[in-house]
Write an enzyme that holds these catalytic residues in place. Structure first.
Site, PDB file in Angstrom:
ATOM      1  N   LYS A  15      -2.195  39.880  33.164  1.00 53.23           N
ATOM      2  CA  LYS A  15      -2.838  39.442  31.913  1.00 53.23           C
ATOM      3  C   LYS A  15      -3.495  38.072  32.068  1.00 53.23           C
ATOM      4  O   LYS A  15      -4.644  37.879  31.694  1.00 53.23           O
ATOM      5  CB  LYS A  15      -1.808  39.386  30.762  1.00 53.23           C
ATOM      6  CG  LYS A  15      -1.141  40.719  30.482  1.00 53.23           C
ATOM      7  CD  LYS A  15      -0.147  40.633  29.342  1.00 53.23           C
ATOM      8  CE  LYS A  15       1.008  39.675  29.574  1.00 53.23           C
ATOM      9  NZ  LYS A  15       1.924  40.038  30.689  1.00 53.23           N
ATOM     10  N   ARG A 162       7.302  29.522  39.490  1.00 49.42           N
ATOM     11  CA  ARG A 162       8.005  29.411  38.211  1.00 49.42           C
ATOM     12  C   ARG A 162       9.472  29.777  38.372  1.00 49.42           C
ATOM     13  O   ARG A 162       9.786  30.748  39.073  1.00 49.42           O
ATOM     14  CB  ARG A 162       7.345  30.348  37.186  1.00 49.42           C
ATOM     15  CG  ARG A 162       6.123  29.750  36.536  1.00 49.42           C
ATOM     16  CD  ARG A 162       5.335  30.758  35.733  1.00 49.42           C
ATOM     17  NE  ARG A 162       6.125  31.567  34.804  1.00 49.42           N
ATOM     18  CZ  ARG A 162       5.604  32.448  33.959  1.00 49.42           C
ATOM     19  NH1 ARG A 162       4.276  32.623  33.914  1.00 49.42           N
ATOM     20  NH2 ARG A 162       6.366  33.155  33.159  1.00 49.42           N
TER      21      ARG A 162
HETATM   22  P1  ADP Z   1       0.872  38.184  33.768  1.00 51.23           P
HETATM   23  O1  ADP Z   1       0.042  37.110  33.127  1.00 51.23           O
HETATM   24  O2  ADP Z   1       0.608  39.539  33.173  1.00 51.23           O
HETATM   25  O3  ADP Z   1       2.332  37.858  33.815  1.00 51.23           O
HETATM   26  P2  ADP Z   1      -0.458  37.306  36.232  1.00 51.23           P
HETATM   27  O4  ADP Z   1      -1.894  37.360  35.865  1.00 51.23           O
HETATM   28  O5  ADP Z   1       0.177  35.970  36.298  1.00 51.23           O
HETATM   29  O6  ADP Z   1       0.404  38.307  35.279  1.00 51.23           O
HETATM   30  O7  ADP Z   1      -0.299  38.067  37.629  1.00 51.23           O
HETATM   31  C1  ADP Z   1       0.968  38.153  38.295  1.00 51.23           C
HETATM   32  C2  ADP Z   1       0.761  37.967  39.803  1.00 51.23           C
HETATM   33  O8  ADP Z   1       0.078  39.105  40.319  1.00 51.23           O
HETATM   34  C3  ADP Z   1      -0.084  36.740  40.174  1.00 51.23           C
HETATM   35  O9  ADP Z   1       0.436  36.182  41.351  1.00 51.23           O
HETATM   36  C4  ADP Z   1      -1.489  37.320  40.408  1.00 51.23           C
HETATM   37  O10 ADP Z   1      -2.218  36.572  41.380  1.00 51.23           O
HETATM   38  C5  ADP Z   1      -1.184  38.727  40.912  1.00 51.23           C
HETATM   39  N1  ADP Z   1      -2.147  39.757  40.453  1.00 51.23           N
HETATM   40  C6  ADP Z   1      -2.755  39.816  39.249  1.00 51.23           C
HETATM   41  N2  ADP Z   1      -3.533  40.927  39.167  1.00 51.23           N
HETATM   42  C7  ADP Z   1      -3.383  41.573  40.355  1.00 51.23           C
HETATM   43  C8  ADP Z   1      -3.925  42.794  40.912  1.00 51.23           C
HETATM   44  N3  ADP Z   1      -4.753  43.578  40.208  1.00 51.23           N
HETATM   45  N4  ADP Z   1      -3.559  43.146  42.168  1.00 51.23           N
HETATM   46  C9  ADP Z   1      -2.686  42.366  42.862  1.00 51.23           C
HETATM   47  N5  ADP Z   1      -2.152  41.218  42.410  1.00 51.23           N
HETATM   48  C10 ADP Z   1      -2.491  40.821  41.170  1.00 51.23           C
HETATM   49  P1  AMP Z   2       4.735  34.297  30.065  1.00 48.43           P
HETATM   50  O1  AMP Z   2       4.051  33.075  30.580  1.00 48.43           O
HETATM   51  O2  AMP Z   2       3.874  35.092  29.137  1.00 48.43           O
HETATM   52  O3  AMP Z   2       5.324  35.126  31.175  1.00 48.43           O
HETATM   53  O4  AMP Z   2       5.956  33.791  29.187  1.00 48.43           O
HETATM   54  C1  AMP Z   2       7.003  33.024  29.741  1.00 48.43           C
HETATM   55  C2  AMP Z   2       8.162  32.917  28.747  1.00 48.43           C
HETATM   56  O5  AMP Z   2       7.737  32.218  27.574  1.00 48.43           O
HETATM   57  C3  AMP Z   2       8.713  34.243  28.229  1.00 48.43           C
HETATM   58  O6  AMP Z   2       9.659  34.840  29.113  1.00 48.43           O
HETATM   59  C4  AMP Z   2       9.339  33.802  26.905  1.00 48.43           C
HETATM   60  O7  AMP Z   2      10.581  33.137  27.113  1.00 48.43           O
HETATM   61  C5  AMP Z   2       8.333  32.765  26.406  1.00 48.43           C
HETATM   62  N1  AMP Z   2       7.269  33.400  25.597  1.00 48.43           N
HETATM   63  C6  AMP Z   2       5.941  33.448  25.876  1.00 48.43           C
HETATM   64  N2  AMP Z   2       5.273  34.088  24.910  1.00 48.43           N
HETATM   65  C7  AMP Z   2       6.199  34.478  23.982  1.00 48.43           C
HETATM   66  C8  AMP Z   2       6.128  35.204  22.775  1.00 48.43           C
HETATM   67  N3  AMP Z   2       4.973  35.686  22.299  1.00 48.43           N
HETATM   68  N4  AMP Z   2       7.297  35.403  22.092  1.00 48.43           N
HETATM   69  C9  AMP Z   2       8.461  34.928  22.542  1.00 48.43           C
HETATM   70  N5  AMP Z   2       8.596  34.260  23.696  1.00 48.43           N
HETATM   71  C10 AMP Z   2       7.469  34.030  24.424  1.00 48.43           C
END
Ligand code: ADP
Ligand code: AMP
Length: 216
Positions: A15, A162
């Protein structure tokens, strides 16, 4: 108020990666609730202190904290033409709050791309993720390596892993997603807003599919 999009999908689906691409291409702000929480943690604000223990455990921060925080962000001037929401809403209660907030501002959600990826791949993506300290830009050791190891390509700041990307917390976050967030798939499908995107493809393929859907 203009065009609002909600990017739905499990943690690690891509995302944030896709929101950064679409936000630039379509010139709409990328609002990540997780990034706002992390900024508050870094700055040790009262909000950050309230959110910390939930985030470390991979639990959701309670709705009464989260909803107000995102609404405050959406009230800023740069969101008057719309926004791309990433990581919010994550509960049916948050989704209903967002609907009424937008409605009272004469706006609505245009569509909800649901980026779907299977669980094994999510774990692989999250365990290789490196995030930039300054702005939350995202890289991956294998799938999106930075040009210089440990440094962000975009702003040169240090990359870190993270704490909640460690294995046990990732598993907990995926569980929480299925229990608390996945009901939103049906919620938005019933409203005719859901568009399913195969998130298992490459970053470029997924963004092509999304650009087609968003049509900015
Ligand atoms: P989210 O925001 O949904 O938690 P991220 O955008 O942070 O996910 O992506 C998670 C990890 O996967 C990151 O390290 C990113 O570089 C990698 N990633 C994102 N999209 C893809 C894809 N289509 N194929 C492979 N790796 C991806
Ligand atoms: P993310 O960066 O989206 O993976 O979120 C990291 C962490 O932030 C999550 O595991 C939750 O603890 C908190 N968080 C982010 N967005 C929300 C949301 N919409 N509602 C509740 N907790 C959230």
């Amino acid at each position: 108020m203009g065009k609002f999009y909600v990017l739905l999908g499990p943690p690690g689906a891509g995302k944030g990666t896709q929101a950064a691409i679409i936000s630039e291409k379509c010139d709409i702000p990328h609002i990540s609730s997780g990034n706002i929480f992390r900024e508050n943690l870094q700055n040790d604000t009262v909000l950050g202190q309230k959110a910390k223990s939930y985030m470390e455990k991979g639990e959701l921060v309670p709705d009464d904290i989260t909803i107000g925080m995102v609404e405050d962000r959406l009230e800023k001037e740069d969101c008057k033409n719309g926004a791309l929401l990433d990581g919010f809403p994550r509960t049916p209660n948050q989704a209903r709050a967002l609907d009424s907030f937008l409605e009272s501002n004469g706006a609505a959600i245009k569509c909800v791309p649901f980026i779907n990826v299977d669980e094994k791949e999510l774990i692989e993506r999250l365990s290789g993720r490196w995030t930039c300290k300054a702005e939350g830009h995202v890289f991956h050791t294998k799938y999106k390596p930075p040009k210089e190891p440990g440094k962000c390509d975009i702003d040169g700041s240090d990359l870190y892993q993270r704490k909640d990307d460690k294995r046990e917390t990732v598993e907990q976050r995926i569980k929480v997603y299925f229990k608390q967030t996945s009901p939103l798939i049906a919620y938005y499908r019933e409203k005719g807003l859901l568009v399913e995107i195969d998130g298992s493809k490459t970053i470029e393929e997924v963004s092509d599919a999304l650009i087609n859907v968003v049509q900015c």
